[in-house]
Write an enzyme that holds these catalytic residues in place. Structure first.
Site, PDB file in Angstrom:
ATOM      1  N   LYS A   1       0.817  -1.207  -0.013  1.00 56.40           N
ATOM      2  CA  LYS A   1       0.186  -0.031   0.092  1.00 56.40           C
ATOM      3  C   LYS A   1       0.923   1.124  -0.088  1.00 56.40           C
ATOM      4  O   LYS A   1       0.208   2.231  -0.504  1.00 56.40           O
ATOM      5  CB  LYS A   1      -0.928  -0.074   1.010  1.00 56.40           C
ATOM      6  CG  LYS A   1      -2.022  -1.028   0.979  1.00 56.40           C
ATOM      7  CD  LYS A   1      -3.285  -1.010   1.954  1.00 56.40           C
ATOM      8  CE  LYS A   1      -4.299  -1.774   1.616  1.00 56.40           C
ATOM      9  NZ  LYS A   1      -3.968  -3.326   1.643  1.00 56.40           N
TER      10      LYS A   1
HETATM   11  C1  LIG Z   1      -4.660  -4.408   0.974  1.00 57.79           C
HETATM   12  C2  LIG Z   1      -3.804  -5.765   0.764  1.00 57.79           C
HETATM   13  C3  LIG Z   1      -4.087  -6.702  -0.156  1.00 57.79           C
HETATM   14  C4  LIG Z   1      -5.440  -6.604  -0.822  1.00 57.79           C
HETATM   15  O1  LIG Z   1      -5.096  -5.710  -2.063  1.00 57.79           O
HETATM   16  P1  LIG Z   1      -6.551  -4.889  -2.737  1.00 57.79           P
HETATM   17  O2  LIG Z   1      -5.994  -4.172  -3.579  1.00 57.79           O
HETATM   18  O3  LIG Z   1      -7.602  -4.551  -1.476  1.00 57.79           O
HETATM   19  O4  LIG Z   1      -7.087  -6.385  -3.554  1.00 57.79           O
HETATM   20  C5  LIG Z   1      -3.253  -7.865  -0.141  1.00 57.79           C
HETATM   21  N1  LIG Z   1      -2.290  -7.963   0.899  1.00 57.79           N
HETATM   22  C6  LIG Z   1      -2.003  -7.091   1.677  1.00 57.79           C
HETATM   23  C7  LIG Z   1      -0.820  -7.365   2.575  1.00 57.79           C
HETATM   24  C8  LIG Z   1      -2.568  -6.009   1.837  1.00 57.79           C
HETATM   25  O5  LIG Z   1      -2.320  -5.096   2.500  1.00 57.79           O
END
Ligand SMILES: *Cc1c(COP(=O)(O)O)cnc(C)c1O
Length: 465
Positions: free
Chosen positions: A112
């Protein structure tokens, strides 16, 4: 570039306005009116560019005319300067033609950061230009909150308030959020669960009259277009590193809200030759059920050991549906209305296109733990639980072993010690050096009752002049 709503009724917006707007006023999500398309020659000419140089090539057409090139370059450089690895998104090989794309080299050890470091700098730039101040408010069960806080901590024109359920986030996740002590950063530990946090945020977006005159709320969750846009870059970056565009590549993506893999779908539409895009889900498998059985129905939330993928409904799926239904907003409006009262059934044509575009696979906790064990045994490489789900989904759905399979690693294993312990590791995985002192850092957060007026007056009282 103009941005339009997936439900067809909200006014179209410029790039800068779309960054400051969460949901469209008709309840839809914003998408670009048209996508930039790159020729194979053009993509080939990018081989060897740094991550930042490549990001500029890919993002520039989306902001065309609004952010001058030199400013955009600076925003990109600042955003990825906080990453610990010079490659920004390094690749590691774990099997024949199987690769891990490490997306956890940013300040909070989860993918993120790619989107939120960029979004923080972009917001700061837009707000300074407009001489405007905003309030970022969000709810988190873990990763989003810390990445958003890291993205906004140095932004003069943003006050950020992140709600997490008191005593219900992991120690690493809480510490990452609450040890940021800048005076524009506020952690609210709500006496309630994640849904309570989310409801407070939703209600506050719905009626913003508690804010001081002239302030508005900005959403930094994955419905914000700029987040998706920033994530397109690493698909191109990994593809180029492994021989695209002269040969195709495939990706497997641990999926929750469908933001990350939707960026992969966009990369494909923009010209990157992608063979397979694998949707990997945990036991919260609405997308796997949708692709495999046309069963897009809500089921009770399961708390898994890959908690960042614990979702009932994937909000960004609507952006794909918009394309699958010929970009006809009225059809999406109808589908989403019907989905309020029962399962969503895709029409045959939309379903078959979705199946051509995506493979899917589901893993529960036990199967996931076994993958962490197996991969560690064969390579001594330690996967985090989300990544493990992606690796196994890739192995189970792979059509061609001559095409590189790139598994997105969305988090560092040290963020999820519980799963790693269950996979037979005798010690918690070590945090990277720059975070080794995390548990000794001073914390600041406010515990608040589950009471909307109290939360809102806390926010109003703490916004800087
Ligand atoms: C947010 C997240 C996901 C999922 O990603 P999306 O874009 O919501 O599909 C997967 N793994 C981790 C570690 C995350 O923080």
């Amino acid at each position: 570039m103009k941005y339009i709503s997936t439900r067809g009724e909200a006014p179209s917006l410029s790039f800068e306005d779309v960054v400051l707007t969460g949901l469209a006023s008709d309840g839809g999500l914003y998408v670009p009116e048209s996508l930039p398309k790159f020729s194979q020659e053009e993509i080939a000419s990018w081989a060897g560019l740094s991550y930042q140089e490549l990001a500029f090539k890919i993002i520039a057409p989306f902001v065309a005319g609004e952010v001058p090139d030199a400013d955009l370059k600076k925003i990109i450089d600042d955003s990825y300067a906080t990453f610990r690895h010079d490659a920004i998104a390094p690749l590691v090989q774990t099997g024949h033609n199987e690769w891990i794309l490490e997306l956890f080299q940013g300040p909070t050890l989860a993918f993120k950061d790619f989107a939120l470091q960029f979004l923080g700098n972009l917001l700061d730039y837009i707000l300074k230009k407009r001489d405007q101040k905003v309030v970022v408010m969000g709810a988190t069960s873990g990763d989003t909150g810390s990445a958003a806080i890291e993205g906004c901590r140095h932004c003069d024109n943003i006050d950020i308030f992140i709600l997490h359920p008191h005593n219900r986030v992991s120690n690493v996740q809480r510490k990452q959020m609450t040890s940021v002590l800048e005076d524009n950063v506020h952690n609210i530990a709500l006496e309630g669960n994640f849904d309570d946090c989310q409801n407070m945020v939703k209600a506050s977006f719905g009626d913003q009259s508690f804010l001081p005159e002239g302030r508005q709320l900005v959403a930094v969750n994955s419905i914000n277009w700029a987040r998706i846009m920033a994530q397109i870059v690493y698909y191109f970056y990994a593809g180029l590193a492994l021989g695209a565009p002269s040969r195709p590549v495939s990706f497997s993506v641990p999926t929750g809200n469908f933001g990350d893999i939707f960026a992969g779908y966009l990369a494909k539409q923009m010209g990157l030759p992608i063979d397979q895009l694998v949707i990997a889900t945990n036991a919260n498998d609405i997308l796997h059920r949708c692709i495999s059985d046309n069963d897009h129905s809500k089921k009770e939330l399961i708390h898994s050991l890959a908690p960042s993928m614990d979702i009932m409904v994937s909000s960004n799926f609507e952006r794909l549906l918009f394309d699958l239904y010929g970009r006809d907003g009225s059809k999406i409006k109808g589908l989403m209305e019907d989905f309020k009262s029962g399962p969503m059934v895709l029409k045959e044509e939309a379903l078959s296109t979705a199946r051509e575009l995506f493979s899917s696979y589901r893993l529960d906790d036990d199967a996931m733990i076994k993958v962490i064990e197996d991969v560690y045994e064969s390579t001594e490489y330690l996967l985090d639980p989300h990544t493990a789900i992606g690796v196994e989904a890739a192995r189970k759905t792979r059509r061609r072993t001559d095409i590189p399979m790139i598994c997105l690693s969305t988090a560092h294993p040290a963020k999820f010690p519980e799963a790693v312990r269950k996979a037979g590791q005798s010690e918690d995985p070590a945090l990277p050096h720059h975070m080794a002192d995390l548990f000794d850092r001073e914390e600041r957060f406010s515990v608040l009752e589950k009471d909307l007026p109290k939360v809102q007056s806390f926010i109003a009282d703490n916004i800087r002049a």
